[in-house]
Design an enzyme around this catalytic site. Structure first.
Site, PDB file in Angstrom:
ATOM      1  N   LYS A   1      96.445 -23.941 131.759  1.00 35.58           N
ATOM      2  CA  LYS A   1      95.130 -22.948 132.183  1.00 35.58           C
ATOM      3  C   LYS A   1      94.471 -23.740 133.310  1.00 35.58           C
ATOM      4  O   LYS A   1      93.239 -24.037 132.843  1.00 35.58           O
ATOM      5  CB  LYS A   1      94.310 -22.220 131.095  1.00 35.58           C
ATOM      6  CG  LYS A   1      93.638 -20.993 131.412  1.00 35.58           C
ATOM      7  CD  LYS A   1      93.604 -20.235 130.252  1.00 35.58           C
ATOM      8  CE  LYS A   1      92.527 -19.098 130.298  1.00 35.58           C
ATOM      9  NZ  LYS A   1      92.960 -18.109 130.954  1.00 35.58           N
TER      10      LYS A   1
ATOM     11  N   ARG B   1      94.909 -25.798 123.610  1.00 37.62           N
ATOM     12  CA  ARG B   1      95.323 -25.482 124.916  1.00 37.62           C
ATOM     13  C   ARG B   1      94.635 -26.029 126.011  1.00 37.62           C
ATOM     14  O   ARG B   1      95.206 -26.563 127.081  1.00 37.62           O
ATOM     15  CB  ARG B   1      95.535 -23.851 125.030  1.00 37.62           C
ATOM     16  CG  ARG B   1      96.207 -23.598 126.295  1.00 37.62           C
ATOM     17  CD  ARG B   1      96.488 -22.143 126.350  1.00 37.62           C
ATOM     18  NE  ARG B   1      95.255 -21.347 126.623  1.00 37.62           N
ATOM     19  CZ  ARG B   1      95.207 -19.893 126.307  1.00 37.62           C
ATOM     20  NH1 ARG B   1      96.309 -19.225 126.136  1.00 37.62           N
ATOM     21  NH2 ARG B   1      93.982 -19.381 126.651  1.00 37.62           N
TER      22      ARG B   1
END
Ligand code: PLP
Ligand code: COI
Length: 342
Positions: free
Chosen positions: A186, A83
């Site tokens: 993120k 991620r």
């Protein structure tokens, strides 16, 4: 264990607590250098660093869990590495290779082993990998230099209520992220955008917010810093949206839900469907599972209620997830990695 630390493990908040070391690595001239260890809590960066001006910054969050068997486990750290690479790609930063990510998180845990909370206290060691543009630019373009670091901090539950239902409120006058924006990675900007509505919610007595889709305000998006799920008729239902962060916890709960006989649906979830759920919850690394007791929609003046005690499925999901993370039941999906020698 170093008793001189005097940490009240059972009452730790989800916050920053100084530890002994953090690890850092610099990307310069097109490649990553060696991992460095420091005990400094400060960073010295260029005043024109892109992170400071243009938000070229991404972070991760994962936890090290001390098990009943005394072993320390990480939960699906490879997913956090992946991620972070996606986040880097999304805002044109240098990617952290998985090998470097692994070395950094393991080193940060090993160096701060005495801060890993004991089993049974409800606390864990939170790891915060951070990647940002450290090189100068004045025009809006990616930096040439990057810094990657990992610090750790022992934490208690994100919501002070722990595993108790919390009230949250629907937000219609702010968006966290746009449909084609950066909600699915993120990056810090998403969190900056969430602060005003979150602050208002806290002032009004809510633990968190429930964002709606930015385009039509018809569908449930994220539950503050966590994904949303609802349960009804033997189904685990969680929103599908381009502006939601793919939660590793949610991904895991979907599997556990199937294991305990629930059917999983990942699809658009109209806000009105809140009236039909038997249980609702927010999930994430920090939040684990936070059962939702009620959702208030201030614009429509409607309250959706789920009760003051966690429902049976939320409880089962929570207990199973924690038992895997703490090595109490078989890790049949192969999600945990033992950090040896601690
Ligand atoms: N959604 C947001 C906006 C988050 O910040 C987080 C936390 O990382 C999550 C969801 C949950 O993701 P994960 O389960 O991978 O921690
Ligand atoms: C997490 O769950 O790890 C988060 O990042 C949530 C929040 C503290 C930003």
């Amino acid at each position: 264990m170093d008793n001189s630390m005097n940490i009240d493990w059972g009452n730790l908040p989800f916050g920053y607590h100084k530890t002994d070391y953090n690890v850092r690595c610099y990307y310069r001239n097109g490649s990553w250098g060696e991992l460095e260890i420091t005990s400094s809590e400060s960073i010295n960066i260029h005043m024109a660093a892109t992170a400071l001006h243009y938000g070229q910054e991404a972070f991760e969050g994962l936890k090290a869990y001390r098990g009943k068997d005394g072993k320390v486990r990480l939960f699906r750290w490879e997913e956090n590495a992946k991620r972070m690479a996606k986040s880097a790609e999304g805002i044109m930063m240098a990617k952290v290779p998985e090998k470097l990510f692994k070395e950094a998180i393991f080193k940060a845990i090993e160096l701060n082993a005495k801060f890993i909370p004991p089993y049974g206290t409800g606390a864990t060691l939170y790891l915060r990998p951070l990647l940002f543009g450290s090189g100068p630019q004045v025009g809006v373009k990616p930096a040439d230099e990057y810094m990657f670091m990992v610090f750790v901090t022992p934490v208690g539950p994100y919501f002070k209520e722990g595993f108790k239902p919390v009230p949250i409120e629907v937000v219609r006058d702010y968006d966290r992220a746009a449909p084609l924006g950066t909600g699915n990675i993120k990056v810090g900007g998403n969190y900056a955008a969430s602060m005003r509505p979150a602050n208002r919610a806290h002032k009004d007595g809510f633990a968190s917010v429930l964002f709606l889709d930015a385009l039509e305000k018809k569908y449930i998006d994220e539950a503050g810093p966590a994904n949303f799920f609802g349960i009804k008729d033997g189904r685990y239902i969680t929103p599908q949206s381009s502006s939601i962060l793919p939660s590793i916890t949610n991904m895991s709960l979907e599997k556990i839900a199937e294991d305990i006989g629930l059917k999983v649906e990942r699809r658009s979830v109209p806000i009105e469907e809140l009236a039909t759920f038997e249980e609702a919850g927010a999930c994430g690394t920090a939040a684990i599972i936070s059962p939702i007791g009620k959702v208030y929609d201030r614009v429509k003046d409607v309250t959706y209620e789920y009760g003051d005690i966690a429902g049976p499925y939320s409880t089962k999901l929570y207990i199973t997830l924690r038992a895997i993370q703490e090595g109490e039941i078989e890790d049949k999906h192969g999600w945990t990695t033992i950090v040896e020698g601690l």
